[in-house]
Design a protein around this motif. Structure first.
Motif: not given
Ligand SMILES: NC(=O)c1ccc[n+]([C@@H]2O[C@H](COP(=O)([O-])OP(=O)(O)OC[C@H]3O[C@@H](n4cnc5c(N)ncnc54)[C@H](O)[C@@H]3O)[C@@H](O)[C@H]2O)c1
Ligand SMILES: [Zn+2]
Ligand SMILES: [Zn+2]
Lengths: 397, 242
Positions: B226, B232-234
């Motif tokens: 990601q 960014e991270t979900a």
């Protein structure tokens, strides 16, 4: 803010909940101006989709005005009017790059759940269970939109909310269902289910060049709408044997393509329906494929069975022999909504297709619980409900 | 197995040529080695000279190792897995990332990036050209620290590191970066082997070891994917304050 919250099977309420916040650079917050209740929401309402939790905010068809933007979103501004596709898609993974937006690799924080169930994950979806990420939905006053730079689409000023709302889901869904039929001149397309998805699939099939369109349902007002707005011939499956009627209407060949716009909660009568109802209730079978079996039997040799209707698990007694013997093509899946926004917006702007004809009920957000009941029971001629947060309760039109 | 024993075994230099590869590992080496060598030849004919050569060499080495039970690489590294392989735990995970092998390698090679996607790592501090200090936080807040050294570093292809000294939780890791077919990016293979302590000392290390699972490392790699693909991270977190 106010939001439509799931409290259990057949129990949704409008609650006061905390406002959403920007969590990631590519997020945006929008103030919702209009949202829809979808047939897919009924699967949640009826407790068919697993991993719903009390407190989850519903709604995946919504539009609004941008009120806040993360630092990573530079192609939009506060005040922009936007529609938001129901799949949450990153735009960067291989699947998104291939246009397979609803199969996004990155947007579902609970991807391991879907991997366990299905062998791989799909995109996150607003307000659609923890399987699909546990994201808060848009039947609310405000909603957080992740990957807003690719997940929001500006709307031309001259178009009303009602003209464009269905770009978020059911118009692209009907369109993709028709596109999956690879329609050629002379084709007959039969559509099971004359709900919003089925009706827009009929409209799209016509637009894509089908010579004949046939709608199948049991509610007179829905069949009437298929006739009047989609120029369809209709079959009331409670009055006629569907397979036989289709046989007669197509010179004994069967439709060239069949669309299942019914899904997992198909209604039916007789032994077969009783069998599926009992098994689904006991959770021995997760879906009731009554319509799907019919589609497969009715479809002409070498034809296409297109399945926009939602299925979530296992089905019994699938006529696989028929699929094989007749050399059918099966196509299915969540809609790659992002892919259709530009082309379908053009069709709306040019006036080629108007989708707002399906709206039968305009309600205040606060009246959503009554709306869910009405839509689930298909009472009061209800075909499509839109929720407006600015309408006063009871002022439904 | 005593902790001290495990540590000394990993640290031990092999003096003579003897079997230093465990049983299952020998069979795996035979199969894997052949495949690697063949892929290497294919890569060569496909004119991807460097990775092709590397794979052939590695493949040949594994083949040899499988037949003789002797690994030159391990000897060179001073690693003996023949007995502690049974006690050691090997976790292998795979992910495809839509970025070039060089891009993925560069992000990983900067070890200080690791805590951004590896949930149990609190920090990695680079302490020298090939050395680093790692700090992990496990269940109930237990922390485990160790020093590590980079043992192999082939830019865009492979990284291999292992803990050094009296590590409470001796471990080693390999990351292989391979170009995926077509335009699919990089196939990443991450192998982590660690040696959980016995009943004796190192209760924290034992707790930490229990927390390291294949599923958890897969989740870590998803976050890595990601970050590299979307920046960014979900998350679907909901706000709780009014
Ligand atoms: N693929 C996607 O991305 C996507 C998107 C939106 C909706 N959907 C799905 O599409 C389906 C339809 O959605 P909708 O909003 O139109 O819902 P809806 O409930 O309004 O419509 C379903 C219709 O099917 C009819 N029906 C039930 N049993 C039938 C049978 N045996 N034969 C023929 N008709 C039958 C009902 O009478 C009803 O009119 C749902 O399953 C929904 O989840 C899928
Ligand atoms: Zn929907
Ligand atoms: Zn994606």
């Amino acid at each position: 803010m106010k939001a439509v919250v799931w409290h259990g099977k057949h129990n949704v309420q409008v609650d006061r909940v905390p406002d959403p916040q920007i969590l990631n650079p590519r997020d945006a917050i929008i103030r919702v101006t209009l949202s829809g209740i979808c047939g897919s929401d009924l699967h949640l309402y009826n407790g068919i989709v697993p991993t719903m939790k009390e407190g989850d905010i519903l709604g995946h068809e919504f539009m609004g005005v941008v009120v806040e933007l993360g630092s990573g979103v530079t192609n939009l501004s506060k005040g922009d009017r936007v529609v938001v596709p129901f799949p949450i898609s990153c735009g960067d993974c291989w699947y998104c790059k291939q246009g397979l937006w609803s199969l996004c690799d990155n947007s579902n924080p609970n991807s391991f759940l879907l991997e366990k169930l299905y062998g791989d994950t799909g995109a996150g979806i607003f307000g659609y269970s923890h399987l699909y990420g546990g994201y808060a939905g848009g039947q609310a006053e405000y909603v957080r939109v992740p990957y807003a730079d690719v997940g929001m689409h500006k709307v031309p000023e001259e178009l009303s909310d009602e003209q464009v709302l269905f770009l978020t889901d059911i118009f692209p869904t009907g369109y993709q269902a028709a596109e999956n039929c690879s329609i050629r001149d002379g084709d007959t397309v039969a559509v099971w289910g004359c709900g919003p998805v089925g009706l827009l699939a009929m409209k799209s099939a016509q637009h894509l060049g089908a010579t004949n369109v046939i709608g199948i349902d049991r509610f007179p007002e829905r069949l009437e709408m298929a006739k009047r707005h989609c120029d369809a011939e209709v079959i009331n499956y409670e009055e006629q044997d569907v397979t036989e009627a289709l046989h007669h209407m197509t010179g004994g060949r069967g439709p060239d393509a069949c669309i299942d716009a019914v899904g997992t909660e198909a209604h039916g009568s007789g032994m077969e329906a009783a069998y599926d109802m009992v098994k689904q209730t006991l959770r021995l079978e997760s879906d009731r494929p009554i319509a799907l079996r019919q589609l497969i039997r009715a479809c002409r040799k070498g034809g296409t069975v297109s399945i926009p209707g939602v299925y979530s698990g296992f089905v019994d007694k699938m006529p696989m022999g028929s699929v094989f013997a007749k050399g059918l093509t099966l196509r299915a899946g969540q809609t790659h909504v992002h892919r259709y926004l530009d082309p379908l917006m053009k069709l709306i702007v040019s006036g080629a297709i108007d989708t707002s004809f399906i709206i039968t009920h305009r309600m205040a957000l606060e009246d959503a619980p009554a709306g869910y009941r009405l839509f689930n029971e298909k009472k009061d001629g209800c075909i499509k409900i839109v929720l407006n947060p600015r309408l006063a309760s009871g002022a439904s039109a | 197995m005593e902790l001290t024993e495990a540590v000394s075994r990993i640290g031990a230099r092999m003096k003579s040529r003897k079997v230093n590869v465990g049983h299952t590992e020998r069979n795996a080496s035979l199969v894997g080695g052949a495949a690697l060598a063949v892929t290497g030849i294919k890569a060569l004919t496909g004119r991807r000279y460097l990775p092709g050569l590397a794979m052939m060499v590695a493949g040949g080495m594994f083949l040899y190792r499988g037949k003789t039970g002797f690994c030159g690489l391990y000897q060179a590294l001073g690693v003996d897995t023949s007995e502690n392989a049974a006690g050691g735990v090997l976790i292998e995970t795979f992910v495809t990332i839509n970025r070039t092998p060089q891009q993925v390698y560069e992000f990983w090679r900067n070890l200080e990036n690791l805590p951004s996607f590896m949930r149990h790592l609190e920090s990695v501090e680079v302490t020298g050209e090939n050395t680093s200090h790692w700090k992990a936080r496990g269940p109930a807040g237990v922390t485990v620290e160790w020093d590590a050294e980079m043992v192999a570093d082939y830019p865009g292809q492979l990284i291999l590191w292992r803990s050094t000294g009296e590590a409470a939780l001796p471990n080693e890791g390999t990351v292989e970066f391979r170009e995926a077919p077509g335009d699919r990016g990089t196939e990443l293979k991450v192998s982590i082997r660690y040696y959980p302590p016995g009943d004796g000392p190192g209760k924290a290390a034992a707790k930490m070891a229990n927390a390291i699972t294949g599923a958890q490392i897969e989740e870590d790699l998803k976050r890595l994917k990601q970050i590299l693909e979307t920046g960014e991270t979900a998350t679907a977190e909901r706000t709780n304050n009014h």
